[in-house]
Design an enzyme around this catalytic site. Structure first.
Site, PDB file in Angstrom:
ATOM      1  N   ARG A  31     -14.823   4.296   3.164  1.00 52.11           N
ATOM      2  CA  ARG A  31     -14.397   3.457   4.295  1.00 52.11           C
ATOM      3  C   ARG A  31     -15.401   3.507   5.443  1.00 52.11           C
ATOM      4  O   ARG A  31     -15.617   2.503   6.118  1.00 52.11           O
ATOM      5  CB  ARG A  31     -13.022   3.888   4.780  1.00 52.11           C
ATOM      6  CG  ARG A  31     -11.961   3.442   3.801  1.00 52.11           C
ATOM      7  CD  ARG A  31     -10.604   3.900   4.220  1.00 52.11           C
ATOM      8  NE  ARG A  31      -9.586   3.260   3.413  1.00 52.11           N
ATOM      9  CZ  ARG A  31      -8.377   3.754   3.225  1.00 52.11           C
ATOM     10  NH1 ARG A  31      -8.038   4.899   3.788  1.00 52.11           N
ATOM     11  NH2 ARG A  31      -7.508   3.114   2.490  1.00 52.11           N
ATOM     12  N   LYS A 202       6.434  -1.040 -10.906  1.00 52.28           N
ATOM     13  CA  LYS A 202       7.721  -1.730 -10.767  1.00 52.28           C
ATOM     14  C   LYS A 202       7.604  -3.210 -10.470  1.00 52.28           C
ATOM     15  O   LYS A 202       6.730  -3.633  -9.727  1.00 52.28           O
ATOM     16  CB  LYS A 202       8.488  -1.091  -9.610  1.00 52.28           C
ATOM     17  CG  LYS A 202       8.906   0.326  -9.871  1.00 52.28           C
ATOM     18  CD  LYS A 202       9.676   0.782  -8.668  1.00 52.28           C
ATOM     19  CE  LYS A 202      10.186   2.181  -8.797  1.00 52.28           C
ATOM     20  NZ  LYS A 202      10.637   2.642  -7.476  1.00 52.28           N
TER      21      LYS A 202
END
Ligand code: AMP
Length: 400
Positions: A31, A202
């Site tokens: 980052r 999910k």
């Protein structure tokens, strides 16, 4: 970047939320490196940079006396490393706003860099507080947002602060710009066929994304744990595989919607199955609609790998979010690996590929294929929301 930085102090929101070890050494500086082109540009053009970032979630992990653990969460941890990477002395202010911050910002000279303390030490940050944002805005002449990873948060340093700068006084940094352009390349007039590969644990985490993708993709390849909710809803026997019982109706509706809109939606024809959730479990391959009781699907099988790779190789635009199996376990990583390889090979043949969102990014990095993808997003949640069609507050604040 368009602003003339000569003699200006640029207030820059970066994403320096890097992982640290127990001695506060940076364990992955991706980052920080990501922000370097923007920072070098500002300095090269005769400007000075005042940097704001959060680090961790300091208010979630308070000390026993209820105060913030400043030793752990101080942004000072990034200063030396940033200084080495930029080859510039980097100053640090141990407050975000206040007299000291104002004085240090005022005294900053062209070519110099100042890092302010963790934005989340101020309770107003996550509330998008205007007073805090105004105090921040007063530190700089112009505002640059290069923190795509927090663009979906309407925080003081990512969003509210921008309202104190006029048009021409605020812009995206290079990293943010690249993220936005990559997402737009998929969303606006993409080259077709356009294929989305969606995996992960999910269905419930990706309902909005799936709904929206069906509106404009040509192919939708589903893998990972979420596939078993679809397979069970179709009447399959999925054994102990991960299933969200209450999402079966939704799964059927999505399948119907895809059919109606002429979208080719593929579920894995076969699965690598295991007798427990463990890399050392007994494993086998089964038809995904006939997984024996006591077994669970932990990866897509060989037939599915071939079918998915073929669709991917024939695509001109590819979006990938979420692994095809439990890729953290070596024995169940082949599906994710073969998808990563197919995406890389399609990219080499001229397709545009965007890998966005958490674990699929980790997977391409783990497989050493990140350089062979057109764009690997740095912003998990932010990219997901962008692709879902939401307007991200950090982007809107700059574009107006
Ligand atoms: P997400 O954050 O939704 O992209 O989900 C990523 C997680 O899903 C990873 O930790 C995977 O191990 C997990 N996952 C992928 N496939 C399966 C599967 N078949 N069964 C259980 N978990 C899975």
């Amino acid at each position: 970047m368009q602003i003339d930085y000569q003699g200006k102090k640029a207030l820059v929101r970066v994403d320096f939320n890097v992982p640290l070890d127990s001695n506060f050494n940076i364990t992955d500086d991706t980052r920080i490196r990501g922000a370097l082109p923007t920072l070098r540009h500002i300095l090269d053009k005769g400007g000075a940079a005042i940097l704001m970032s959060h680090l961790g979630r300091p208010t979630r992990k308070l000390l026993p006396d209820g105060s913030i653990d400043k030793e752990k969460f101080t942004l000072h941890h990034v200063v030396n490393h940033l200084s080495e990477l930029l080859s510039v002395k980097v100053k640090f202010c141990d407050e975000l706003v206040g007299d000291k911050a104002r004085k240090m910002a005022e005294e900053l000279q062209p070519g110099e860099v100042l890092v302010l303390e963790n934005t989340r030490f101020e309770p107003g940050e996550t509330k998008g507080d205007e007073t805090l944002a105004k105090q921040l805005a007063e530190l700089g002449d112009v505002y640059v947002n290069d923190a795509f990873g927090t663009a979906h948060r309407a925080h003081a340093s990512t969003t509210t602060v921008a309202q104190f700068f006029g048009k021409g006084e605020k812009e995206f940094g290079f990293l943010m710009d690249a993220e936005v352009k990559a997402a737009q390349k998929v969303l606006n007039n993409p080259q077709r066929p356009l294929t989305a590969i969606i995996g992960g644990a999910k269905v419930s985490d990706k309902i909005l994304l799936l709904e929206r993708l069906i509106d404009f993709v040509n192919n939708l390849l589903i893998g990972g744990g979420m596939a078993y909710t679809f397979l069970k809803a179709q009447g399959g026997n999925v054994g102990n595989s991960l299933v969200e019982e209450d999402k079966q109706e939704l799964a059927l509706r999505l399948l119907e919607k895809a059919k109606k809109q002429g979208v080719q939606l593929l579920l894995p024809e076969d699965s690598v199955i295991a007798d427990k959730f463990d890399n050392a479990a007994r494993k086998d391959t089964a038809n995904s609609l006939a997984i024996p009781d006591g077994w669970m699907g932990l990866d897509i099988g060989e037939k599915a790998r071939k079918a998915y790779a073929e669709v991917i190789r024939n695509s001109k635009t590819i979006l990938w979010n979420g692994p095809m199996g439990v890729f953290e376990m070596e024995n169940f990583a082949n599906g994710t690996k073969s998808v990563a390889e197919a995406v890389a090979s399609a990219t080499q043949n001229g397709a545009f590929s965007l890998v966005g969102g958490g674990d699929s990014v980790a997977a391409v990095n783990q497989m050493g294929l990140a350089d062979e993808i057109s764009h690997v997003s740095t912003g998990g949640g932010a990219m997901l929301e962008f692709l879902e069609g939401k307007e991200l507050p950090g982007i809107k604040a700059i574009k107006g």
